[in-house]
Design a protein around this motif. Structure first.
Motif, short mmCIF file in Angstrom:
data_model
loop_
_atom_site.label_atom_id
_atom_site.label_comp_id
_atom_site.label_asym_id
_atom_site.label_seq_id
_atom_site.Cartn_x
_atom_site.Cartn_y
_atom_site.Cartn_z
N VAL A 144 -10.77 21.71 -11.18
CA VAL A 144 -10.27 21.85 -9.83
C VAL A 144 -9.94 23.57 -9.63
O VAL A 144 -9.74 24.13 -10.63
N PHE A 145 -10.41 23.80 -8.65
CA PHE A 145 -10.47 25.51 -8.34
C PHE A 145 -9.32 25.70 -7.40
O PHE A 145 -9.39 25.12 -6.25
N ASP A 146 -8.21 26.33 -7.67
CA ASP A 146 -7.23 26.89 -6.84
C ASP A 146 -7.83 27.96 -5.73
O ASP A 146 -8.19 28.84 -6.14
N LEU A 147 -7.79 27.40 -4.32
CA LEU A 147 -7.95 28.22 -3.36
C LEU A 147 -6.89 29.53 -3.11
O LEU A 147 -7.31 30.40 -2.31
N PHE B 45 -13.61 17.30 -1.93
CA PHE B 45 -12.37 17.93 -1.08
C PHE B 45 -11.32 17.09 -0.78
O PHE B 45 -11.50 15.86 -0.51
N LEU C 34 -11.51 20.73 -4.77
CA LEU C 34 -11.01 21.76 -4.06
C LEU C 34 -9.89 20.87 -3.14
O LEU C 34 -10.23 20.11 -2.28
N THR D 261 -8.57 17.20 1.62
CA THR D 261 -8.14 18.22 2.82
C THR D 261 -6.81 17.67 3.55
O THR D 261 -6.63 16.22 3.73
N ILE E 293 -19.05 18.22 -4.94
CA ILE E 293 -17.76 18.84 -4.58
C ILE E 293 -17.10 17.69 -4.13
O ILE E 293 -17.33 16.71 -3.29
N ARG F 63 -3.24 18.17 -3.47
CA ARG F 63 -3.55 18.61 -4.88
C ARG F 63 -3.05 17.39 -5.66
O ARG F 63 -3.88 17.16 -6.68
N ALA G 84 -12.10 29.39 3.19
CA ALA G 84 -12.68 29.69 1.72
C ALA G 84 -14.19 29.00 1.93
O ALA G 84 -15.39 29.63 1.16
N LEU H 272 -15.56 31.62 -7.10
CA LEU H 272 -15.82 30.45 -6.45
C LEU H 272 -17.30 29.69 -6.15
O LEU H 272 -17.60 28.86 -6.41
N LEU I 3 -8.64 26.18 3.96
CA LEU I 3 -10.04 25.60 3.59
C LEU I 3 -11.11 25.89 4.15
O LEU I 3 -12.34 26.35 3.59
#
Ligand code: FNR
Length: 189
Positions: A39-42, A75, A10, A77, A73, A21, A91, A63, A88
């Motif tokens: 990868v999950f797109d927020l 992250f 994420l 950030t 997971i 990203r 989510a 999600l 973030l």
């Protein structure tokens, strides 16, 4: 244990040219064969509204399903005003709801972050660790991957060009895989 460790990635930035990203995509390439990173797109997670918890918006349900089916997971950030970006946190909050049905419960997690500043998201990362406490997530302590001066570390296409950073991300992903395996074994006892 022959199954691959599933890592959900994420990134806390919606920006097209996001360094975070890009760091996550570097992690995907550096992931060992024993694991995979999805990868999950927020983008599209709506602002949290407690009136919309039952049913949850479809993208939040998706999600939560991805979090639940992952072993850990990762992250990436950014740091916004010394903390994690709102998208973030939003989510994270949505996937923790409704009360008693948090998808984050017991998940091993690792954090990295890229910033154009000199501290490489250190302050945001410690805020994220604090958030994990209530979520009962298990943060990997080391290595800490803080990517300062990110504009010098990625090319125009978002490829990670800095060897030192690449090695640190590789170490982080490998440590996260081992961390997730330890947790899986604990759960099987
Ligand atoms: C920033 N930036 C920033 N950088 C930093 O090191 N510490 C900070 O507190 C902040 N605060 C901050 C607030 C807001 C609202 C923005 C938009 C930016 C700069 C930040 O590091 C930079 O924009 C990164 O490029 C953001 O990450 P992505 O989008 O490249 O992944």
């Amino acid at each position: 244990m022959n199954d691959k460790i599933k890592i959900l990635g994420l990134a806390g930035s919606l920006r097209n040219g996001s360094y975070n990203r890009a760091a996550l995509h570097a992690a995907v390439k550096l992931c060992p064969d024993t694991a995979s990173i999805e990868v999950f797109d927020l983008n599209g997670i709506p602002p949290f509204n407690q009136d919309q918890e039952d049913p949850l918006p479809q993208i939040v349900a998706n999600l939560k399903e991805k979090i639940r089916s992952s072993d850990s997971i990762l992250f990436a950030t950014p740091e916004y005003n010394y903390s994690v970006p709102g998208i973030l946190k939003n989510a994270i909050d949505y996937a923790s709801r409704p009360y008693g049905d948090s998808a984050w419960e017991g998940k091993p997690a690792a954090i990295m972050g890229a910033s154009i500043g000199m501290l490489g998201t250190a302050r945001a990362q410690y805020h994220l660790r604090q958030i994990f406490v209530f979520l009962n997530m298990f943060a990997l302590n080391r290595p800490e991957v803080m990517i300062p001066n990110a504009a010098d570390k990625f090319d125009e296409e978002g490829n990670l060009t800095d060897t030192f950073t690449r090695d640190r991300i590789k170490e982080l992903v490998e440590a996260l895989v081992n961390w997730a395996i330890k947790h899986k074994k604990l759960l099987q006892q």
